[in-house]
Write a protein that holds these residues in place. Structure first.
Motif, mmCIF file in Angstrom:
data_model
loop_
_atom_site.group_PDB
_atom_site.id
_atom_site.type_symbol
_atom_site.label_atom_id
_atom_site.label_comp_id
_atom_site.label_asym_id
_atom_site.label_seq_id
_atom_site.Cartn_x
_atom_site.Cartn_y
_atom_site.Cartn_z
ATOM 1 N N GLY A 90 0.948 -0.838 -0.162
ATOM 2 C CA GLY A 90 -0.021 -0.285 -0.288
ATOM 3 C C GLY A 90 0.940 1.209 0.404
ATOM 4 N N ALA A 91 1.945 1.161 0.627
ATOM 5 C CA ALA A 91 2.586 2.904 0.498
ATOM 6 C C ALA A 91 3.461 2.202 -1.129
ATOM 7 N N LEU A 92 4.238 1.722 -1.280
ATOM 8 C CA LEU A 92 4.187 1.788 -2.441
ATOM 9 C C LEU A 92 3.448 2.571 -3.709
ATOM 10 N N LEU A 110 9.647 6.648 -16.503
ATOM 11 C CA LEU A 110 9.604 5.689 -15.333
ATOM 12 C C LEU A 110 10.797 5.159 -15.575
ATOM 13 N N ILE A 111 10.996 4.925 -14.729
ATOM 14 C CA ILE A 111 12.437 4.577 -14.444
ATOM 15 C C ILE A 111 11.641 3.428 -12.393
ATOM 16 N N GLY A 112 12.205 2.680 -12.696
ATOM 17 C CA GLY A 112 11.997 1.736 -11.315
ATOM 18 C C GLY A 112 12.387 1.245 -10.763
ATOM 19 N N VAL A 113 12.739 1.637 -9.507
ATOM 20 C CA VAL A 113 14.223 1.068 -8.608
ATOM 21 C C VAL A 113 13.386 0.359 -7.391
ATOM 22 N N HIS A 114 14.451 -0.845 -7.523
ATOM 23 C CA HIS A 114 14.694 -1.735 -6.424
ATOM 24 C C HIS A 114 15.405 -1.070 -5.167
ATOM 25 N N HIS A 115 14.174 -1.214 -3.947
ATOM 26 C CA HIS A 115 14.700 -0.226 -2.458
ATOM 27 C C HIS A 115 16.252 -0.780 -1.775
ATOM 28 N N ILE A 116 16.394 -1.667 -2.063
ATOM 29 C CA ILE A 116 17.699 -2.321 -1.982
ATOM 30 C C ILE A 116 19.164 -1.743 -2.681
ATOM 31 N N LEU A 327 3.829 -0.166 -14.155
ATOM 32 C CA LEU A 327 4.480 -0.562 -13.144
ATOM 33 C C LEU A 327 3.675 -0.321 -12.037
ATOM 34 N N ASN A 328 4.120 -1.671 -11.147
ATOM 35 C CA ASN A 328 2.715 -1.724 -10.025
ATOM 36 C C ASN A 328 4.095 -1.606 -9.013
ATOM 37 N N GLY A 329 3.690 -1.583 -7.701
ATOM 38 C CA GLY A 329 4.285 -1.344 -6.501
ATOM 39 C C GLY A 329 4.657 -3.316 -5.955
ATOM 40 N N ASN A 330 5.622 -3.542 -6.220
ATOM 41 C CA ASN A 330 5.603 -5.309 -5.929
ATOM 42 C C ASN A 330 6.569 -5.112 -4.461
ATOM 43 N N PRO A 331 5.967 -5.927 -3.867
ATOM 44 C CA PRO A 331 6.745 -6.141 -2.228
ATOM 45 C C PRO A 331 7.533 -7.426 -2.492
ATOM 46 N N GLY A 332 7.571 -8.469 -3.422
ATOM 47 C CA GLY A 332 8.600 -9.001 -3.520
ATOM 48 C C GLY A 332 9.704 -9.725 -4.730
ATOM 49 N N LEU A 333 9.961 -8.308 -5.214
ATOM 50 C CA LEU A 333 11.064 -7.591 -5.763
ATOM 51 C C LEU A 333 12.272 -8.264 -5.869
#
Ligand code: KG4
Ligand code: ZN
Length: 338
Positions: A90-92, A110-116, A327-333
């Motif tokens: 929900g936050a993502l 648009l650029i999706g980035v991995h948090h780590i 692009l979607n929020g992906n908790p398990g990226l």
């Protein structure tokens, strides 16, 4: 590299709403962070629904503030980057939807980035990266050793088999009656105490680069329970110092094993637990005299922020590795699939 590439980056994966503008992948033009810690404190941890609501309230204000502090408008921006995962879904989604809307409205990549990847690239805001390198990633959700042989490619060579180190800090702190997030409190108390309690170190199999912190956490909880049953006084500072000594010894020895094995040029420290004073000091003691260039980011770049997301996004920008409007929020990226 295109000169004066300016990336507007957004981070909303957990309990910080942040927007930043990063020039050419290395320069922070602005980095605005709004923390929700006060709202979550009374629940003893992050409440996902509350986090999402705060992000909704804050996101446009924080983006406008980042542009204002940079003295820029959207016309100066080359691309919009956002944390795509992992994190609270929900936050993502709040950050991802804000980024998509901005990119669409201003016709920007648009650029999706991995948090780590972001936490690791916080180090590039300090100094240029030299490969091969190893990053010790220690946060509330992750404990990993990551090998990088080139920009944008991540190989996980060790990871926790149970609790993340930040999670263990927060759980031990809660048992000691300390406020959320407990990591900084344990760190502060540890400096005032002595490691008088003998706690386990999970080395796992010989040569393993994996971690395990749940046994240590249980051992601290059992020790406290036994003290209480015997009516013995608990010296909180000594419990904190003993727990921290165990964590740091394992983290530093395994990191040394990894840097020796892969013959790296650089060692990076990344993630919220990188703010830990004891860990920073021990890594400095271990690596300052060595051939390996140790980078430890300033505290403001260790905890969640959008500047690090912009730094990681710059690499994808240069490879034209853009995301679509799906692009979607992906908790398990997955970091390795980046
Ligand atoms: O990276 P981060 O801001 O959020 C995640 O992506 O998880 O890390 C937050 C974690 C929390 O568990 C917090 O207790 C821990 O980092 N932390 C610390 C310190 N400062 C923050 N742990 C130990 N010592 C600290 N000084
Ligand atoms: Zn983080």
């Amino acid at each position: 590299m295109k000169t004066n590439e300016c990336i507007l980056a957004i981070e909303t994966s957990c309990d910080e709403t942040s927007a930043a503008i990063i020039r050419n992948g290395i320069e922070i033009v602005s980095n605005v962070v709004s923390s929700q810690i006060e709202s979550h404190k009374r629940f003893g941890g992050v409440v996902p629904e509350i986090a999402s609501r705060h992000h909704v309230e804050q996101i446009t204000i924080i983006i406008e503030q980042a542009l204002k502090e940079a003295k820029m408008s959207m016309d100066d921006i080359s691309a919009v980057a956002v944390t795509e995962g992992p994190g609270l879904v929900g936050a993502l989604l709040i950050g991802v939807n804000a980024a998509k809307s901005l990119a669409f409205a201003h016709n920007l990549p648009l650029i999706g980035v991995h948090h780590i990847a972001g936490h690791i690239y916080a180090n590039r805001l300090v100094r240029e990266l030299k490969f091969p390198l190893v990053a010790l990633v220690v946060s509330g959700g992750h404990t990993e050793l990551v090998l990088m042989k080139e920009h944008g490619k991540f190989e996980v060579i060790g990871e926790t088999r149970d609790d993340a180190v930040g999670e263990a800090y927060d759980k031990v702190a809660r048992t000691l009656g300390l406020p959320y997030p407990g990591g900084p409190h344990i760190d502060r108390l540890a400096a005032l105490g002595e490691a008088t309690i003998d706690l386990p170190r999970a080395w796992l199999e010989p040569e393993s680069l994996d971690f395990s912190f749940s046994g240590l956490k249980s051992s601290v909880i059992n020790t406290l329970h036994n003290y209480k049953q015997r009516g013995e006084e608990i010296v909180v500072e000594n419990v904190a110092a003993s727990f921290q000594a165990s964590v740091i010894e394992v983290l530093v020895k395994k990191t040394k094993r990894a840097t020796d094995h892969y013959g790296v040029k650089q060692l990076l420290l990344a993630g919220g637990v990188a703010a830990n004073k004891g860990l920073r000091a021990k890594l400095e003691e271990e690596f300052t005299e060595s051939e390996i260039d140790l980078i430890i980011p300033p505290l403001s770049l260790c905890t969640d922020n959008a500047a690090m997301i912009g730094a990681a996004a710059s690499i994808k920008f240069n490879y034209k590795n853009f995301s679509g409007y799906d692009l979607n929020g992906n908790p398990g990226l997955d970091l390795e699939q980046q």
